[in-house]
Write a protein that holds these residues in place. Structure first.
Motif, PDB file in Angstrom:
ATOM      1  N   SER A   7       0.841  -1.199   0.000  1.00 37.51           N
ATOM      2  CA  SER A   7       0.000   0.000   0.000  1.00 37.51           C
ATOM      3  C   SER A   7       0.872   1.243   0.000  1.00 37.51           C
ATOM      4  N   ARG A   8       0.390   2.269  -0.667  1.00 37.43           N
ATOM      5  CA  ARG A   8       1.152   3.515  -0.789  1.00 37.43           C
ATOM      6  C   ARG A   8       1.221   4.244   0.551  1.00 37.43           C
ATOM      7  N   GLN A   9       2.379   4.884   0.772  1.00 38.53           N
ATOM      8  CA  GLN A   9       2.589   5.705   1.956  1.00 38.53           C
ATOM      9  C   GLN A   9       2.966   7.124   1.539  1.00 38.53           C
ATOM     10  N   ASN A  10       3.333   7.941   2.515  1.00 39.01           N
ATOM     11  CA  ASN A  10       3.707   9.320   2.263  1.00 39.01           C
ATOM     12  C   ASN A  10       4.951   9.382   1.385  1.00 39.01           C
ATOM     13  N   SER A  11       4.806   9.921   0.175  1.00 38.39           N
ATOM     14  CA  SER A  11       5.909   9.979  -0.781  1.00 38.39           C
ATOM     15  C   SER A  11       6.599  11.330  -0.780  1.00 38.39           C
ATOM     16  N   GLY A  61       1.105  -3.997   5.760  1.00 38.26           N
ATOM     17  CA  GLY A  61       0.728  -3.014   6.761  1.00 38.26           C
ATOM     18  C   GLY A  61       1.871  -2.316   7.446  1.00 38.26           C
ATOM     19  N   PHE A  62       3.091  -2.797   7.283  1.00 40.62           N
ATOM     20  CA  PHE A  62       4.236  -2.220   7.978  1.00 40.62           C
ATOM     21  C   PHE A  62       5.091  -1.405   7.019  1.00 40.62           C
ATOM     22  N   PHE A  63       5.556  -0.268   7.498  1.00 41.60           N
ATOM     23  CA  PHE A  63       6.484   0.562   6.740  1.00 41.60           C
ATOM     24  C   PHE A  63       7.625   0.962   7.667  1.00 41.60           C
ATOM     25  N   GLY A  64       8.692   1.436   7.076  1.00 44.09           N
ATOM     26  CA  GLY A  64       9.853   1.833   7.857  1.00 44.09           C
ATOM     27  C   GLY A  64       9.790   3.296   8.243  1.00 44.09           C
ATOM     28  N   ASP A  65      10.883   4.001   8.076  1.00 42.63           N
ATOM     29  CA  ASP A  65      10.982   5.417   8.405  1.00 42.63           C
ATOM     30  C   ASP A  65      10.267   6.223   7.320  1.00 42.63           C
ATOM     31  N   GLU A  66       9.195   6.936   7.702  1.00 39.56           N
ATOM     32  CA  GLU A  66       8.416   7.662   6.704  1.00 39.56           C
ATOM     33  C   GLU A  66       9.108   8.936   6.232  1.00 39.56           C
ATOM     34  N   ASP A 110      -5.817   1.918  17.283  1.00 41.97           N
ATOM     35  CA  ASP A 110      -5.976   2.799  16.130  1.00 41.97           C
ATOM     36  C   ASP A 110      -5.449   2.118  14.876  1.00 41.97           C
ATOM     37  N   ASP A 111      -6.087   2.403  13.730  1.00 37.20           N
ATOM     38  CA  ASP A 111      -5.595   1.886  12.461  1.00 37.20           C
ATOM     39  C   ASP A 111      -4.260   2.544  12.109  1.00 37.20           C
ATOM     40  N   LEU A 112      -3.448   1.823  11.343  1.00 38.89           N
ATOM     41  CA  LEU A 112      -2.218   2.403  10.827  1.00 38.89           C
ATOM     42  C   LEU A 112      -2.525   3.257   9.603  1.00 38.89           C
ATOM     43  N   LEU A 113      -1.700   4.270   9.409  1.00 39.99           N
ATOM     44  CA  LEU A 113      -1.927   5.262   8.366  1.00 39.99           C
ATOM     45  C   LEU A 113      -1.831   4.639   6.972  1.00 39.99           C
ATOM     46  N   ASN A 114      -2.840   4.946   6.129  1.00 40.68           N
ATOM     47  CA  ASN A 114      -2.862   4.559   4.704  1.00 40.68           C
ATOM     48  C   ASN A 114      -2.922   3.059   4.458  1.00 40.68           C
ATOM     49  N   ILE A 115      -3.369   2.284   5.439  1.00 41.50           N
ATOM     50  CA  ILE A 115      -3.431   0.834   5.283  1.00 41.50           C
ATOM     51  C   ILE A 115      -4.890   0.408   5.131  1.00 41.50           C
ATOM     52  N   GLN A 117      -8.179  -2.465  -9.896  1.00 39.09           N
ATOM     53  CA  GLN A 117      -7.643  -2.379  -8.543  1.00 39.09           C
ATOM     54  C   GLN A 117      -8.719  -1.846  -7.605  1.00 39.09           C
ATOM     55  N   TYR A 118      -8.880  -2.531  -6.485  1.00 39.17           N
ATOM     56  CA  TYR A 118      -9.786  -2.073  -5.431  1.00 39.17           C
ATOM     57  C   TYR A 118      -8.973  -1.785  -4.179  1.00 39.17           C
ATOM     58  N   VAL A 119      -9.200  -0.614  -3.584  1.00 37.54           N
ATOM     59  CA  VAL A 119      -8.545  -0.232  -2.336  1.00 37.54           C
ATOM     60  C   VAL A 119      -9.616   0.251  -1.369  1.00 37.54           C
ATOM     61  N   ASP A 120      -9.669  -0.365  -0.203  1.00 36.74           N
ATOM     62  CA  ASP A 120     -10.649  -0.028   0.833  1.00 36.74           C
ATOM     63  C   ASP A 120     -10.336   1.352   1.428  1.00 36.74           C
ATOM     64  N   GLU A 121     -11.258   1.856   2.245  1.00 38.92           N
ATOM     65  CA  GLU A 121     -10.995   3.119   2.918  1.00 38.92           C
ATOM     66  C   GLU A 121      -9.782   2.961   3.839  1.00 38.92           C
ATOM     67  N   ARG A 122      -9.056   4.074   4.058  1.00 35.59           N
ATOM     68  CA  ARG A 122      -7.836   4.049   4.853  1.00 35.59           C
ATOM     69  C   ARG A 122      -7.783   5.259   5.762  1.00 35.59           C
ATOM     70  N   LEU A 123      -7.176   5.089   6.933  1.00 30.38           N
ATOM     71  CA  LEU A 123      -6.947   6.224   7.820  1.00 30.38           C
ATOM     72  C   LEU A 123      -6.046   7.227   7.117  1.00 30.38           C
ATOM     73  N   GLY A 124      -6.476   8.507   7.075  1.00 25.23           N
ATOM     74  CA  GLY A 124      -5.722   9.523   6.370  1.00 25.23           C
ATOM     75  C   GLY A 124      -4.994  10.498   7.254  1.00 25.23           C
ATOM     76  N   GLN A 125      -5.235  10.443   8.558  1.00 26.74           N
ATOM     77  CA  GLN A 125      -4.524  11.326   9.490  1.00 26.74           C
ATOM     78  C   GLN A 125      -4.557  10.683  10.867  1.00 26.74           C
ATOM     79  N   ARG A 126      -3.402  10.546  11.476  1.00 28.29           N
ATOM     80  CA  ARG A 126      -3.312   9.894  12.772  1.00 28.29           C
ATOM     81  C   ARG A 126      -4.067  10.695  13.840  1.00 28.29           C
ATOM     82  N   GLY A 127      -4.646   9.960  14.788  1.00 29.66           N
ATOM     83  CA  GLY A 127      -5.319  10.610  15.907  1.00 29.66           C
ATOM     84  C   GLY A 127      -6.650  11.236  15.563  1.00 29.66           C
TER      85      GLY A 127
END
Length: 707
Positions: free
Chosen positions: A81-85, A97-102, A602-607, A634-644
């Motif tokens: 899944s895409r993360q902050n680019s 669901g896991f990413f490293g240093d964003e 809490d859900d993880l961001l963008n997952i 391609q189907y992508v479910d809803e994702r948390l877009g901002q922590r907290g």
């Protein structure tokens, strides 16, 4: 970019490829071609024998679908899944669901090397033979890696059969691309391959233009029947405007047009550069044992000025009038150098009725990261600043260049070096014809130094880390097996804590159970897997020392995956991937970027909880010539877009169409329609102020000539 410079670079690329072709034409020498090669770290195991999950994209599929970037290829795997680019400046992804240093690009492997680190911009996939998604922690063999798995890029290698191909592509929004691939036989024992690309295009985003070009060269030298040398060279440059996307306050994704750019065109594009070398020697000691040794060097640079929304409520005027956007002005100058060496021995040993497939090796990885990051932020709203002091822009009627950009001040000026020396061994033991056990482990000696020129602090950190792995495989029949595996992963965290000490390494561990099938005469591979993973030592805010960070965050991820790859009846091809994922925060903490509370559960961001991708293609014959046509979705479910918060990106479905027709043995034409239904969608976000819209419908048409 100036038109003259563009034309010159295009001419240089064309002349280089033409010269290479002339060599190819003059050296058409018949010889025996090597059709396969064992990969380092991996060993030779069939689909049913390997106690792990692997999903691949070959060059044929990549070329059919018309994607040219690594991120777009990885979109076809539901496990990624895409993360902050960082405004489109690099590839950033999570695996399972896991990413490293964003704050840095996601690392990837190149031909098994930990040589994909750095700031080279989004990776172009020209010159790539295969993209492999290696799921689950792989530190027992690869060492440092992303916590949810690893991405391995296998580059195209020369063959001892002369060939050339040039392809010209045009499309929506002034898309222009030239790509060439020349395979030259230089002698009876030496062959070379030269691949180059040049691309320019506008964007659906206002004022945005991108340009990139690159050259890859590779050589093979068959020194003897037992000894083979490979050399790979990579060089690429890109110009990419920094673009944080749109604003969607309170989840209102129609608040502004997706085309509107809120940065500052006067900042100019971000420029990235990469050049790298790999040298690999393979030596067959006998029929059972092979020696592999390799060296690699890779250098990257990134230089950027950017203007983007300030997300701090105390400074953001948009929260008050919903039209005036407070912006910050930032400057980045990042440089990296990476050195990698590897020595590996692999082979088979039989003791009685038991057969061992052994891999043992040692490797060395040095990574130097020189980071200069500066920021200018607006005064707090409580001081009644002017719009000029806020470096503001009206989001409904933007006027670019209205205010003089403030001068950024140093925030991070730091030289950080990492060293890792690893010793690894893996033994896959065939106890019977049906039952195999994989046992392995890796011991790493790690060192990290930090020279912080802002805080005037120096830090040194030494670690010793052992990463085990265990796998079991039971093959019930010629086309069905069950497997289970346990593995651990790690990566060094960048930065220092409040005492100036380095952070503990980010760690992950996972257990996996799965079943594999090879059907339709082994033309169709199916993998069904369940995994349960945990990640620890995630960087979060230090509650006891405001302004500093601590490596105390935790997260968990459990899921089910189904992958189907291969050939169906009637000469149809399928590539299907589905993932159901439950990825959550596992410990209360404070986010470093937004300073908000993150709660356990809490859900993880963008997952996304559910994601699926399918590519279907069919071969036909029209007027005696080959026609290939296909569809992807391609189907992508809803994702948390901002922590907290309860801010979620909406789910979406995109559909792609692609076709290729061979006009003759040499000429062919291709067409692709990306997002054919023109669905409005959003691929990832960091906050409601930084939301990345997906690209609207895009049509590409290309023609290629082979000779």
């Amino acid at each position: 970019m100036k038109p003259l410079h563009s034309a010159c670079r295009l001419s240089v690329l064309s002349l280089s490829l033409a010269a290479a072709f002339s060599v190819c034409a003059d050296n058409a020498i018949e010889t025996i071609e090597v059709t396969g090669e064992r990969q380092a770290y991996r060993g030779n195991f069939s689909h049913l024998q390997s106690p792990e999950s692997l999903f691949e994209f070959d060059a044929e599929l990549i070329e059919k679908t018309g994607v040219t970037g690594l991120t777009q290829v990885l979109d076809m795997s539901a496990s990624v899944s895409r993360q902050n680019s960082l405004g489109g400046l690099w590839d950033s992804f999570a695996i399972r669901g896991f990413f490293g240093d964003e704050n840095v690009p996601s690392g990837y492997l190149v031909n098994g090397f930990n040589a994909g680190r750095g700031f080279s911009g989004p990776r172009d996939v020209s010159g790539i033979e295969r993209v492999e998604v290696l799921k689950g922690p792989k530190a027992a063999l690869f060492g440092r890696g992303e916590p949810g798995g690893s991405i391995n890029l296998v580059t195209k290698k020369p063959t001892f059969e002369s060939s050339s191909e040039f392809e010209l592509t045009a499309g929506s929004r002034a898309h222009r691309r030239l790509e060439g691939d020349v395979n030259a036989v230089l002698s009876k024992s030496v062959a070379g391959r030269f691949i180059g690309f040049y691309q320019e295009e506008d964007s659906f985003r206002d004022t945005i233009e991108t340009q990139k070009h690159g050259v890859m060269a590779s050589f093979v030298f068959d020194q003897s029947p037992d000894s083979t040398w490979h050399y790979d060279f990579e060089y690429a440059e890109q110009e990419i405007p920094f673009d944080r996307g749109i604003i969607a306050p309170n989840g209102n994704f129609d608040f502004m047009p997706i085309e509107r750019f809120l940065g500052e065109p006067g900042d100019g594009p971000t420029t990235t550069m990469v050049h790298g070398h790999q040298l690999n020697w393979l030596y067959d000691l006998n029929n059972d044992w092979q020696l592999s040794s390799a060296l690699a060097f890779r250098q990257t640079e990134l230089d950027s000025l950017s203007s983007d929304a300030d997300i701090a409520p105390s400074r953001q005027k948009l929260y008050l009038d919903f039209q005036t956007l407070t912006r910050q002005h930032r400057q980045r100058a990042y440089d990296t150098d990476q050195y990698v060496a590897r020595f590996e021995l692999a082979g088979d040993v039989t003791t009685g009725a038991i057969k061992h497939h052994i891999i043992v090796g040692v490797d060395y990885d040095r990574f130097e990261f020189d980071r200069d990051y500066r920021v200018a932020r607006a005064p707090k709203l409580a001081t009644n600043p002017t719009d000029a002091q806020l470096y503001a822009i009206n989001i409904h009627q933007p006027v670019y260049g209205q205010h003089t950009p403030p001068t950024p001040s140093p925030v991070i000026v730091r030289q950080q070096n990492q060293w890792a020396t690893g010793l690894y061994i893996q033994d896959q033991i065939a106890l019977t014809d049906a039952f195999q056990v994989r046992i392995g482990g890796r011991f790493d000696w790690l060192k990290q130094t930090t020279d912080d020129k802002v805080r005037m602090q120096n830090a040194s950190q030494s670690e010793q880390h052992f990463s085990p792995q265990l796998g079991l495989v039971y093959q019930f029949s010629d086309n069905w097996s069950l497997y289970s595996t346990y593995g651990e992963g790690y990566r060094l965290n960048f930065g220092t804590d409040y005492k100036g000490d380095g952070f503990d390494p980010n760690q992950s561990e996972s257990i996996e159970f799965g079943s594999k099938w090879s059907l339709l005469d082994n033309n169709l591979d199916i993998t069904l897997a369940y995994f349960d993973s945990e990640q620890t030592n995630i960087i979060v805010a230090d509650i006891n020392n405001p302004g500093f960070s601590a490596a105390i965050g935790q997260a968990t991820s459990q899921g089910i995956e189904l992958d189907v790859v291969g050939q169906l009846p009637a000469d149809a091809q399928i590539q299907f991937s589905y993932t159901h994922l439950d990825a959550q925060v596992d410990k209360d903490s404070i986010d470093t970027g937004l300073g908000v509370a993150i709660k356990k559960g809490d859900d993880l961001l963008n997952i996304p909880e559910n994601a699926a991708s399918i590519q279907l293609s069919q071969q036909y014959s029209v007027a005696g010539n080959a026609l290939s046509a296909g569809i992807g979705a391609q189907y992508v479910d809803e994702r948390l877009g901002q922590r907290g918060t309860d801010f979620y990106l909406p789910s979406y479905v995109t559909v792609n169409l692609f076709a290729e027709y061979a006009i003759s043995e040499r000429w062919s034409v291709k067409a692709q329609v990306h997002n054919a239904l023109d669905r409005k969608h959003f691929t990832n976000s960091y906050s409601q102020m930084w939301v990345q819209p997906g690209e609207p419908r895009k049509v590409l048409v290309s023609t290629s000539y082979q000779f």
